[in-house]
Design a protein around this motif. Structure first.
Motif, PDB file in Angstrom:
ATOM      1  N   ARG A 120       0.839  -1.205   0.000  1.00  0.00           N
ATOM      2  CA  ARG A 120       0.000   0.000   0.000  1.00  0.00           C
ATOM      3  C   ARG A 120       0.870   1.249   0.000  1.00  0.00           C
ATOM      4  O   ARG A 120       0.627   2.212  -0.726  1.00  0.00           O
ATOM      5  N   VAL A 121       1.920   1.258   0.821  1.00  0.00           N
ATOM      6  CA  VAL A 121       2.827   2.412   0.869  1.00  0.00           C
ATOM      7  C   VAL A 121       3.530   2.586  -0.468  1.00  0.00           C
ATOM      8  O   VAL A 121       3.668   3.706  -0.975  1.00  0.00           O
ATOM      9  N   ARG A 122       3.948   1.498  -1.096  1.00  0.00           N
ATOM     10  CA  ARG A 122       4.663   1.577  -2.380  1.00  0.00           C
ATOM     11  C   ARG A 122       3.786   2.131  -3.508  1.00  0.00           C
ATOM     12  O   ARG A 122       4.301   2.562  -4.533  1.00  0.00           O
ATOM     13  N   GLU A 123       2.467   2.135  -3.328  1.00  0.00           N
ATOM     14  CA  GLU A 123       1.593   2.754  -4.323  1.00  0.00           C
ATOM     15  C   GLU A 123       1.825   4.263  -4.403  1.00  0.00           C
ATOM     16  O   GLU A 123       1.591   4.880  -5.429  1.00  0.00           O
ATOM     17  N   ARG A 124       2.284   4.847  -3.294  1.00  0.00           N
ATOM     18  CA  ARG A 124       2.501   6.299  -3.241  1.00  0.00           C
ATOM     19  C   ARG A 124       3.948   6.701  -3.058  1.00  0.00           C
ATOM     20  O   ARG A 124       4.326   7.823  -3.380  1.00  0.00           O
ATOM     21  N   VAL A 125       4.763   5.808  -2.497  1.00  0.00           N
ATOM     22  CA  VAL A 125       6.149   6.151  -2.165  1.00  0.00           C
ATOM     23  C   VAL A 125       7.072   5.053  -2.690  1.00  0.00           C
ATOM     24  O   VAL A 125       6.886   3.888  -2.345  1.00  0.00           O
ATOM     25  N   PRO A 126       8.059   5.425  -3.529  1.00  0.00           N
ATOM     26  CA  PRO A 126       8.983   4.400  -4.029  1.00  0.00           C
ATOM     27  C   PRO A 126       9.877   3.863  -2.917  1.00  0.00           C
ATOM     28  O   PRO A 126      10.023   4.472  -1.867  1.00  0.00           O
ATOM     29  N   GLY A 127      10.472   2.726  -3.175  1.00  0.00           N
ATOM     30  CA  GLY A 127      11.379   2.111  -2.210  1.00  0.00           C
ATOM     31  C   GLY A 127      12.726   2.802  -2.196  1.00  0.00           C
ATOM     32  O   GLY A 127      12.910   3.865  -2.789  1.00  0.00           O
ATOM     33  N   PRO A 128      13.694   2.185  -1.531  1.00  0.00           N
ATOM     34  CA  PRO A 128      15.032   2.757  -1.456  1.00  0.00           C
ATOM     35  C   PRO A 128      15.615   2.998  -2.851  1.00  0.00           C
ATOM     36  O   PRO A 128      15.315   2.275  -3.789  1.00  0.00           O
ATOM     37  N   GLY A 129      16.420   4.015  -2.950  1.00  0.00           N
ATOM     38  CA  GLY A 129      17.038   4.346  -4.229  1.00  0.00           C
ATOM     39  C   GLY A 129      18.035   5.459  -4.035  1.00  0.00           C
ATOM     40  O   GLY A 129      18.608   5.623  -2.951  1.00  0.00           O
ATOM     41  N   PRO A 130      18.220   6.264  -5.080  1.00  0.00           N
ATOM     42  CA  PRO A 130      19.186   7.357  -4.973  1.00  0.00           C
ATOM     43  C   PRO A 130      18.726   8.407  -3.964  1.00  0.00           C
ATOM     44  O   PRO A 130      17.546   8.489  -3.620  1.00  0.00           O
ATOM     45  N   ASP A 131      19.685   9.214  -3.510  1.00  0.00           N
ATOM     46  CA  ASP A 131      19.356  10.288  -2.580  1.00  0.00           C
ATOM     47  C   ASP A 131      18.292  11.191  -3.188  1.00  0.00           C
ATOM     48  O   ASP A 131      18.312  11.489  -4.387  1.00  0.00           O
ATOM     49  N   ARG A 132      17.342  11.608  -2.363  1.00  0.00           N
ATOM     50  CA  ARG A 132      16.278  12.489  -2.825  1.00  0.00           C
ATOM     51  C   ARG A 132      15.673  13.196  -1.635  1.00  0.00           C
ATOM     52  O   ARG A 132      15.890  12.812  -0.484  1.00  0.00           O
ATOM     53  N   HIS A 133      14.884  14.209  -1.910  1.00  0.00           N
ATOM     54  CA  HIS A 133      14.186  14.958  -0.879  1.00  0.00           C
ATOM     55  C   HIS A 133      13.032  14.088  -0.366  1.00  0.00           C
ATOM     56  O   HIS A 133      12.158  13.690  -1.135  1.00  0.00           O
ATOM     57  N   LEU A 134      13.025  13.758   0.922  1.00  0.00           N
ATOM     58  CA  LEU A 134      12.066  12.799   1.457  1.00  0.00           C
ATOM     59  C   LEU A 134      10.805  13.415   2.054  1.00  0.00           C
ATOM     60  O   LEU A 134       9.847  12.692   2.323  1.00  0.00           O
ATOM     61  N   ALA A 135      10.776  14.715   2.253  1.00  0.00           N
ATOM     62  CA  ALA A 135       9.613  15.335   2.904  1.00  0.00           C
ATOM     63  C   ALA A 135       8.298  14.985   2.208  1.00  0.00           C
ATOM     64  O   ALA A 135       7.319  14.633   2.882  1.00  0.00           O
ATOM     65  N   PRO A 136       8.197  15.046   0.858  1.00  0.00           N
ATOM     66  CA  PRO A 136       6.931  14.682   0.224  1.00  0.00           C
ATOM     67  C   PRO A 136       6.543  13.217   0.460  1.00  0.00           C
ATOM     68  O   PRO A 136       5.363  12.896   0.606  1.00  0.00           O
ATOM     69  N   GLU A 137       7.529  12.344   0.514  1.00  0.00           N
ATOM     70  CA  GLU A 137       7.244  10.929   0.750  1.00  0.00           C
ATOM     71  C   GLU A 137       6.794  10.687   2.190  1.00  0.00           C
ATOM     72  O   GLU A 137       5.895   9.896   2.448  1.00  0.00           O
ATOM     73  N   ILE A 138       7.426  11.386   3.128  1.00  0.00           N
ATOM     74  CA  ILE A 138       7.012  11.277   4.528  1.00  0.00           C
ATOM     75  C   ILE A 138       5.581  11.790   4.675  1.00  0.00           C
ATOM     76  O   ILE A 138       4.753  11.172   5.354  1.00  0.00           O
ATOM     77  N   ASP A 139       5.264  12.895   4.006  1.00  0.00           N
ATOM     78  CA  ASP A 139       3.893  13.421   4.040  1.00  0.00           C
ATOM     79  C   ASP A 139       2.902  12.425   3.442  1.00  0.00           C
ATOM     80  O   ASP A 139       1.798  12.243   3.961  1.00  0.00           O
ATOM     81  N   ALA A 140       3.286  11.757   2.349  1.00  0.00           N
ATOM     82  CA  ALA A 140       2.395  10.782   1.713  1.00  0.00           C
ATOM     83  C   ALA A 140       2.099   9.616   2.650  1.00  0.00           C
ATOM     84  O   ALA A 140       0.942   9.176   2.767  1.00  0.00           O
TER      85      ALA A 140
END
Length: 106
Positions: free
Chosen positions: A65-85
Motif C-alpha cells: 500500500r505504501v509503495r503505491e505512493r512512495v517508491p522504495g530505497p534508491g538514490p538520494d532524494r528529498h524525502l519530505a513529500p514521501e514522509i507526508d504521503a
C-alpha cells in the motif's frame, strides 16, 4: 488442530522421521523473527516449505500500500513529500485497512 508441531522456530510433521528418529522439517514459518541458519538448512536439506505467518502477510500488505505512493530505497532524494504521503496513508486509515487484508500467496 494443526498437523504440524512448532519446535524451536521450525514446524515438523509428527509422523515423518529421518535417521535417529528426529522429525524431518516440513515447514518453516516466515514472519516477525528472522530466519535462523537452521531454518535455511532445513529448507535446503529437507525441502521444507516456507510458510508466511499472518504477521508477514500483514507487513506485505502494508508495504504494498505504501509503495503505491512512495517508491522504495534508491538514490538520494528529498524525502519530505514521501514522509507526508505516508503520514496521509496512516491518517486516512489506508495502512490499517491494508493490515487487515489477506495477501494471497504467489
Amino acid at each position: 488442530m494443526s498437523d504440524t508441531i512448532a519446535v524451536s522456530g521450525l514446524a515438523f510433521e509428527p509422523r515423518t522421521a529421518c535417521k535417529g528418529g528426529m522429525p524431518t522439517p516440513s515447514e518453516i514459518p516466515v514472519g516477525r523473527d528472522p530466519l535462523t541458519r537452521d531454518d535455511v538448512v532445513a529448507v535446503a536439506r529437507h525441502g521444507a516449505r516456507a510458510r508466511l505467518t499472518e504477521e508477514a502477510r500483514k507487513t506485505t500488505a502494508v508495504r504494498d500500500r505504501v509503495r503505491e505512493r512512495v517508491p522504495g530505497p534508491g538514490p538520494d532524494r528529498h524525502l519530505a513529500p514521501e514522509i507526508d504521503a505516508v503520514t496521509d496513508l496512516i491518517a486516512g486509515g489506508a495502512v490499517d485497512s491494508a493490515a487487515e487484508t489477506r495477501v494471497p500467496l504467489p
